[in-house]
Design an enzyme around this catalytic site. Structure first.
Site, PDB file in Angstrom:
ATOM      1  N   ARG A  88       0.708  -1.320  -0.327  1.00 43.52           N
ATOM      2  CA  ARG A  88       0.112  -0.281  -0.639  1.00 43.52           C
ATOM      3  C   ARG A  88       1.098   1.302  -0.234  1.00 43.52           C
ATOM      4  O   ARG A  88       1.893   1.362   0.938  1.00 43.52           O
ATOM      5  CB  ARG A  88      -0.614  -0.109   1.664  1.00 43.52           C
ATOM      6  CG  ARG A  88      -1.716   1.200   1.677  1.00 43.52           C
ATOM      7  CD  ARG A  88      -3.033   1.404   2.238  1.00 43.52           C
ATOM      8  NE  ARG A  88      -3.743   2.611   2.157  1.00 43.52           N
ATOM      9  CZ  ARG A  88      -4.130   2.618   3.390  1.00 43.52           C
ATOM     10  NH1 ARG A  88      -5.397   2.032   3.646  1.00 43.52           N
ATOM     11  NH2 ARG A  88      -4.859   3.756   3.207  1.00 43.52           N
ATOM     12  N   ARG A 105      -6.469   2.102  -2.680  1.00 44.60           N
ATOM     13  CA  ARG A 105      -4.998   1.245  -2.707  1.00 44.60           C
ATOM     14  C   ARG A 105      -5.674  -0.352  -2.233  1.00 44.60           C
ATOM     15  O   ARG A 105      -6.752  -0.691  -2.963  1.00 44.60           O
ATOM     16  CB  ARG A 105      -5.840   1.931  -0.707  1.00 44.60           C
ATOM     17  CG  ARG A 105      -6.586   0.991  -0.236  1.00 44.60           C
ATOM     18  CD  ARG A 105      -8.226   2.090   0.233  1.00 44.60           C
ATOM     19  NE  ARG A 105      -7.785   3.577   0.554  1.00 44.60           N
ATOM     20  CZ  ARG A 105      -7.367   4.208   0.956  1.00 44.60           C
ATOM     21  NH1 ARG A 105      -7.815   3.712   2.089  1.00 44.60           N
ATOM     22  NH2 ARG A 105      -7.528   5.336   1.397  1.00 44.60           N
ATOM     23  N   ASP A 149      -6.793  -1.709   2.826  1.00 43.85           N
ATOM     24  CA  ASP A 149      -6.823  -0.792   3.794  1.00 43.85           C
ATOM     25  C   ASP A 149      -7.668  -1.870   5.018  1.00 43.85           C
ATOM     26  O   ASP A 149      -8.922  -2.290   5.488  1.00 43.85           O
ATOM     27  CB  ASP A 149      -8.092   0.037   3.226  1.00 43.85           C
ATOM     28  CG  ASP A 149      -8.147   1.000   4.821  1.00 43.85           C
ATOM     29  OD1 ASP A 149      -7.171   1.279   5.653  1.00 43.85           O
ATOM     30  OD2 ASP A 149      -9.619   1.747   4.582  1.00 43.85           O
ATOM     31  N   ASP A 167      -8.580  -1.138   8.666  1.00 39.68           N
ATOM     32  CA  ASP A 167      -9.500  -0.735   9.634  1.00 39.68           C
ATOM     33  C   ASP A 167      -9.857  -1.080  11.085  1.00 39.68           C
ATOM     34  O   ASP A 167     -10.691  -2.686  10.996  1.00 39.68           O
ATOM     35  CB  ASP A 167     -10.451   0.458   9.762  1.00 39.68           C
ATOM     36  CG  ASP A 167     -10.700   1.795   8.167  1.00 39.68           C
ATOM     37  OD1 ASP A 167      -8.984   1.840   7.988  1.00 39.68           O
ATOM     38  OD2 ASP A 167     -11.408   1.315   7.877  1.00 39.68           O
TER      39      ASP A 167
END
Ligand SMILES: Nc1ncnc2c1ncn2[C@@H]1O[C@H](COP(=O)(O)OP(=O)(O)OP(=O)(O)O)[C@@H](O)[C@H]1O
Ligand SMILES: Nc1nc2c(c(=O)[nH]1)N=C(CO)CN2
Length: 166
Positions: A84, A93, A96, A98
């Site tokens: 990334r 991207r 990701d 989170d």
């Protein structure tokens, strides 16, 4: 042992391979076990600055002995290992990760905010999350107010992770 819930998204390159690689890396973290994986959801890019391919999103619950900060560090490491590159805000991207929830923890720091501040407004989080916690989250009733649904049909369940990602 704690339970952490992550939201994963990818919209660059081979999206199945990116999710597969990220799940493999999460399973290899010290003191960590992948407990459950949602279906794969194909979602229209929300709040992005340019034209982008649809995302593939999943949510994952982990059992882990890592602290919230150590887990965030590990997630950033997985993102880097998968190539990334951070260019623009909400740019496309490869992957990701989170940190959405960590037990009942509430953390309010710039580097780490838990629960993730955007999670309740994002259809691309709520739909996979509702599969992991059907007794806690019901999607559907209010989905027209979720930003991911601003275009009226931007979240599509592709199928179980075991079929698409193994
Ligand atoms: N709960 C969280 N999960 C992941 N990163 C977080 C969290 N809270 C704060 N951050 C911080 O956000 C920083 C930027 O993350 P990133 O570039 O992935 O944001 P983003 O995914 O593009 O945006 P968004 O947070 O709106 O989904 C990370 O380096 C991290 O320190
Ligand atoms: N559909 C979708 N849109 C997004 C996503 C995402 O994972 N899925 N992630 C973003 C930045 O974290 C911005 N927009």
């Amino acid at each position: 042992m704690s339970r952490a819930v992550l939201g994963l998204g990818t919209n660059l390159g081979d999206r199945a391979e990116n999710l597969r690689a990220a799940l493999g890396a999460l399973g290899r973290l010290p003191g960590t076990r992948v407990e459950a994986v949602s279906s794969v959801w194909q979602t229209a890019p929300f709040d992005v600055p340019d034209k982008q391919q649809d995302y593939w999103n999943i949510c994952v619950s982990l059992e882990t002995t890592l602290s919230p900060h150590a887990l965030l560090g590990a997630c950033l490491g997985v993102e880097a290992a998968l190539g990334r590159v951070r260019r623009t805000y909400h740019g496309a991207r490869v992957i990701d990760l989170d940190l959405l929830l960590y037990d009942g923890a509430a953390v309010q720091e710039k580097e780490l905010t838990v629960p993730h501040p955007g999670m309740l407004e994002r259809a691309f989080v709520l739909f996979p999350l509702s599969e992991l916690f059907p007794e806690r989250i019901a999607c559907g009733l209010d989905f027209h107010n979720a930003p991911g649904f601003a275009d009226g049909g931007s979240v599509l369940r592709l199928g179980p992770a075991k079929d698409l990602l193994s």
